[in-house]
Write a protein that holds these residues in place. Structure first.
Motif, PDB file in Angstrom:
ATOM      1  N   VAL A 120       9.482   3.969   8.639  1.00  0.00           N
ATOM      2  CA  VAL A 120       9.030   4.252   7.270  1.00  0.00           C
ATOM      3  C   VAL A 120       9.198   3.012   6.394  1.00  0.00           C
ATOM      4  O   VAL A 120       8.321   2.698   5.574  1.00  0.00           O
ATOM      5  CB  VAL A 120       9.802   5.463   6.695  1.00  0.00           C
ATOM      6  N   CYS A 121      10.268   2.289   6.567  1.00  0.00           N
ATOM      7  CA  CYS A 121      10.456   1.057   5.793  1.00  0.00           C
ATOM      8  C   CYS A 121       9.370   0.036   6.120  1.00  0.00           C
ATOM      9  O   CYS A 121       8.836  -0.634   5.219  1.00  0.00           O
ATOM     10  CB  CYS A 121      11.837   0.476   6.065  1.00  0.00           C
ATOM     11  N   ALA A 124       6.213   1.212   4.463  1.00  0.00           N
ATOM     12  CA  ALA A 124       6.283   1.002   3.019  1.00  0.00           C
ATOM     13  C   ALA A 124       6.012  -0.460   2.680  1.00  0.00           C
ATOM     14  O   ALA A 124       5.261  -0.776   1.735  1.00  0.00           O
ATOM     15  CB  ALA A 124       7.656   1.428   2.503  1.00  0.00           C
ATOM     16  N   ALA A 154       6.409   6.876   3.707  1.00  0.00           N
ATOM     17  CA  ALA A 154       6.235   5.519   3.178  1.00  0.00           C
ATOM     18  C   ALA A 154       5.633   5.575   1.780  1.00  0.00           C
ATOM     19  O   ALA A 154       6.037   4.815   0.882  1.00  0.00           O
ATOM     20  CB  ALA A 154       5.350   4.704   4.115  1.00  0.00           C
ATOM     21  N   ARG A 157       8.282   6.724  -0.555  1.00  0.00           N
ATOM     22  CA  ARG A 157       9.305   5.684  -0.737  1.00  0.00           C
ATOM     23  C   ARG A 157       8.929   4.718  -1.858  1.00  0.00           C
ATOM     24  O   ARG A 157       9.795   4.257  -2.613  1.00  0.00           O
ATOM     25  CB  ARG A 157       9.495   4.937   0.574  1.00  0.00           C
TER      26      ARG A 157
END
Length: 655
Positions: A120-121, A124, A154, A157
Motif C-alpha cells: 500500500v505504501c 501510495a 493507497a 492513505r
C-alpha cells in the motif's frame, strides 16, 4: 401491508437461542442495548475508541443542519493507518491479512499485514508520482485480486477518494461514473477469471475513456496475460510504476469528515446515485459492526465475506471493517461452481473458515444443487454464518443453518444498504434469539421503526415502511454533487427521518421482518402483497430451488402476480409442464391465500442476475408486461433473457 401467510409464519416460526458457549464469551452483551438507549451518543463515542485518532474529536455529532450530519467533529485520522500500520506497530505484522484464492486451482497467495502495508505504501507513492493529490478522485475497475484492496487503501492513505466500479459493469457504466466524480486516474487489470476463462477488463476502460478526455493515466495490473491495446504515455503497468517505489510512506491524518469513497447505486430516475461516505464515522461503524455482529475473535477466527469488492458489502466487510480489526480474511476471485460446485466448501475446509457471510441468492443456488455437495467437506470449523443483500426466506435460512451450519451455528440475518454503510438490523449472536426470515432488531445505537403511510409507528403484528429515526456514524453524507437529490430521495417521504425504501412488518414480539423494496410490493385487487413473501411460499415447495416474483399491470386487478421459478434438479427431470404450474399455484394459494395465487408461472433454467447475485426484477417485469426488455448490460449472463423470451414465445408460460 398485512397478509395471512406472514402473520402465520411469524406465529409459527422457530426460535434459536444463542449457543451457551458463544453467549458466555460474546463480544457484546445485552447491556449494550440499555446503555445505547440511555445515551446513544456516549455509546458511539465509546465505539470510536476502537480506532487510533491522530487528533481527538471535540464533538460526537453535529446534527445542526439535518439531514447533513458531521460525526466526530474535529477529529483527525487515516483509514489506511487504522487498517494496517497500527497492527504492524502492535507486533501483528506476521498475521495473515488475506488468504487470497484465485479461481484457477492452486492460484493462491497468503498476504501478511506487513506485506500488505508495504505494498500500500508503494502504491501510495506511485499515485503521488502520477500527480494525485488530496481530494482527487481515483476510479478502480478491477477483479477480485489483492491489488484491488491495495489500490483502495493507497487512495485512502493519501486522502484521494476512490470510486470502485464493479468489474461486471459495461464501458458505458464505467464512463458515466468516471465523468460524474471527475476521476483523473483509472486503476484496472488486463482481466480476471470467470468459470476458468479469462474475462477482459482493459477493453472496457479503453472504450469508456473515449468520452473521458480528462483521465491522465490508466494503471494496469497484469492478471491473465491477455493481449490488450496500449496507449503509450497514458497506460502504465502496475508492476512497473508501483514496483519501483519505496515501501516507506508517512501517512497524513485527515478530518473525520474527509471523503473516503463514492459508490454508485441504482436510482429511480435511471441515473446512478454517487453515495458519499466519509472517513471517521464510516470506519467506526464498519469496525464495530464487524466485531460485534460476527462476534469476531481476530486472533483465532478466519472470516470470509463471499462478495465482490465492487459492492458496499465488499468495502465494509472485506476491506475496511476486517482490516481495522486485524482480521484474517478469505478473499475469493471466482464463482461458486468453478471448477466444481463444491468450491466454496473446499475453501472453508482448507482454510478452516469460522465465519461465513454470503447472500441468500447463493444459499438458494446451493439448495438447488443439493445437500450432498457440501456434505462431502468438513465444515466443522464454522461457528457463525451470516446473510446479506436481500431478505432471506425461511426455507433458505433453515437449509443454511442445518446443512452448512451443522444446526449449531447461529445465523445473523443482516439488513443494511449502500447508503447506511454498516449493518443496521440483525440479531447479535451472543444475545439475541434468531428467527428464520427475520432480521430481528436494530443494533445498539441504531434507531429504526416501522411506520404507516402517515409516518406513525405501527402496532405489533402490522406492516408498513422501514425508517431510521436518528443519524448513525456510517451514514451517507450526501449524493455526490447533488445535495438536493439526497434530501429528496431519502428525507422527503417522511420528514425528519430517513426512509430506507423497504417495506417491513413487526411481529408480536416487536421483531422486524423485511419485505423487500416498496416497489416490490404489489397491489392486487386492493390487497398489498409482498413479492418476497410469495417467493418464500414458492421456495418452500420441495420442487422449487429459486423463485422471483414481479407485479405486472393488469386491467382487472390493477396488478397481477407473475412468477419465474427454477426447479430443483430432481424435479426438473420430471418436466416442467402444466401440472407443475398448477401444483405451484395451488401451493401459493394454500400458503398465503387465493389472492396471492400467481396469474402466471414460467419455469426457467436461470434467472437474470447481476454478477453480485442480485435478481434484476425489472427485466422480468418487462417480460411479464410483454414489452421490450430493457438494458441488460449489468447482467452476469445477458443470454438468460434470450432464453426467457424464447420460452415465452414458445408458449411455455402457463396461466
Amino acid at each position: 401491508m398485512s397478509s395471512p401467510a406472514l402473520t402465520n409464519l411469524m406465529h409459527e416460526t422457530r426460535r434459536f437461542d444463542p449457543p451457551a458457549e458463544l453467549a458466555e464469551h460474546a463480544n457484546v452483551t445485552a447491556d449494550a442495548y440499555g446503555s445505547a438507549t440511555q445515551d446513544r451518543l456516549a455509546y458511539w463515542e465509546e465505539q470510536a475508541g476502537r480506532l487510533t485518532w491522530a487528533e481527538p474529536f471535540t464533538r460526537v455529532l453535529d446534527w445542526d443542519d439535518p439531514p447533513f450530519a458531521k460525526w466526530y467533529v474535529g477529529g483527525k485520522l487515516n483509514a489506511a493507518y487504522n487498517c494496517l500500520d497500527r497492527h504492524v506497530e502492535a507486533g501483528l505484522g506476521d498475521r495473515i491479512a488475506y488468504h487470497w484464492v484465485g479461481e484457477p486451482e492452486n492460484d493462491t497467495r497468503d498476504i501478511t499485514y506487513a506485506e500488505l502495508t508495504d505494498e500500500v505504501c508503494r502504491a501510495a507513492n506511485a499515485l503521488l508520482e502520477l500527480g494525485v493529490r488530496t481530494g482527487d478522485r481515483v476510479a478502480i475497475y478491477m477483479p477480485m485480486i489483492p491489488e484491488t484492496v491495495v489500490a483502495m487503501l493507497a487512495c485512502a492513505r493519501i486522502g484521494a477518494p476512490h470510486t470502485v466500479v464493479f468489474g461486471g459493469f459495461s464501458s458505458t457504466a464505467l464512463q458515466d461514473r468516471i465523468l460524474d466524480c471527475d476521476a483523473r486516474i483509472v486503476i484496472t487489470a488486463d482481466g480476471g477469471y470467470r468459470r476458468g476463462i479469462p474475462s477482459a477488463l482493459k477493453p472496457a476502460v479503453d472504450e469508456a475513456l473515449k468520452s473521458c478526455p480528462d483521465v491522465r493515466n490508466v494503471v494496469v495490473v497484469r492478471r491473465t496475460g491477455q493481449q490488450i491495446e496500449w496507449n503509450e504515455g497514458r497506460d502504465l503497468w502496475w508492476h512497473e510504476v508501483v514496483g519501483k517505489q519505496s515501501s516507506e510512506h508517512e501517512c497524513e491524518a485527515f478530518d473525520a469528515e474527509h471523503p473516503l469513497y463514492v459508490m454508485y447505486t441504482s436510482g429511480t430516475t435511471g441515473k446512478p446515485k454517487g453515495i458519499l461516505h466519509t472517513t471517521g464515522g464510516y470506519l467506526v461503524g464498519c469496525s464495530w459492526t464487524q466485531w460485534a455482529v460476527f462476534d469476531l475473535k481476530p486472533d483465532i477466527d478466519v472470516y470470509w465475506t463471499a462478495a465482490d469488492i465492487g459492492w458496499v458489502t465488499g468495502h465494509s466487510y472485506i476491506v475496511y471493517g476486517p482490516l481495522s480489526n486485524a482480521t484474517t480474511s478469505v478473499m475469493y476471485e471466482g464463482t461458486p461452481d468453478a471448477p466444481h460446485k463444491g468450491r466454496w466448501w473446499e475453501i472453508v475446509e482448507k482454510y478452516e473458515v469460522s465465519i461465513l457471510y454470503c447472500a441468500p441468492t447463493a444459499i438458494r443456488t446451493f439448495m438447488k444443487w443439493g445437500a450432498e455437495i457440501p456434505q462431502k467437506f468438513d465444515l466443522s470449523s464454522l461457528r457463525l454464518i451470516g446473510s446479506v443483500g436481500e431478505p432471506i426466506n425461511p426455507e433458505a435460512y433453515m437449509w443454511y443453518r442445518e446443512t452448512i451450519g451443522g444446526d449449531r451455528c447461529p445465523v445473523v440475518d443482516t439488513w443494511w444498504q449502500t447508503e447506511t454503510g454498516m449493518i443496521m438490523i440483525t440479531p447479535l449472536p451472543g444475545v439475541t434469539s434468531g428467527k428464520p426470515g427475520s432480521a430481528m432488531t436494530p443494533l445498539p445505537g441504531v434507531c429504526a421503526a416501522v411506520v404507516d403511510d402517515s409516518g406513525k409507528p405501527v402496532q405489533k403484528g402490522s406492516g408498513g415502511y422501514l425508517v431510521l429515526t436518528e443519524p448513525w456514524p456510517a451514514m451517507l453524507r450526501t449524493i455526490w454533487g447533488d445535495d438536493q437529490r439526497y434530501v429528496d430521495t431519502y428525507w422527503s417521504r417522511f420528514p425528519g427521518v430517513y426512509f430506507a425504501g423497504d417495506g417491513a412488518k413487526l411481529d408480536e414480539d416487536g421483531d422486524i421482518w423485511l419485505l423487500g423494496r416498496v416497489d416490490d410490493v404489489m397491489n392486487v385487487s386492493g390487497h398489498r402483497l409482498s413479492t418476497t413473501e410469495i417467493e418464500s411460499a414458492l421456495v418452500s415447495h420441495p420442487k422449487v430451488a429459486e423463485a422471483a416474483v414481479v407485479g405486472a399491470n393488469d386491467p382487472d386487478t390493477g396488478q397481477a402476480v407473475n412468477a419465474f421459478v427454477i426447479l430443483r434438479e430432481s424435479a426438473a427431470d420430471e418436466g416442467a409442464g402444466a401440472e407443475i404450474v398448477t401444483e405451484l399455484r395451488d401451493h401459493v394459494a394454500k400458503e398465503i391465500g387465493p389472492i396471492a395465487k400467481p396469474k402466471s408461472i414460467m419455469v426457467v433454467l436461470e434467472l437474470p442476475k447481476t454478477r453480485s447475485g442480485k435478481i434484476m426484477r425489472r427485466l422480468l417485469r418487462d417480460v411479464a408486461e410483454k414489452r421490450e426488455v430493457g438494458d441488460v448490460t449489468t447482467l452476469a449472463d445477458s443470454s438468460v433473457m434470450d432464453l426467457i423470451s424464447a420460452n415465452l414465445a414458445g408458449g411455455k408460460q402457463e396461466d
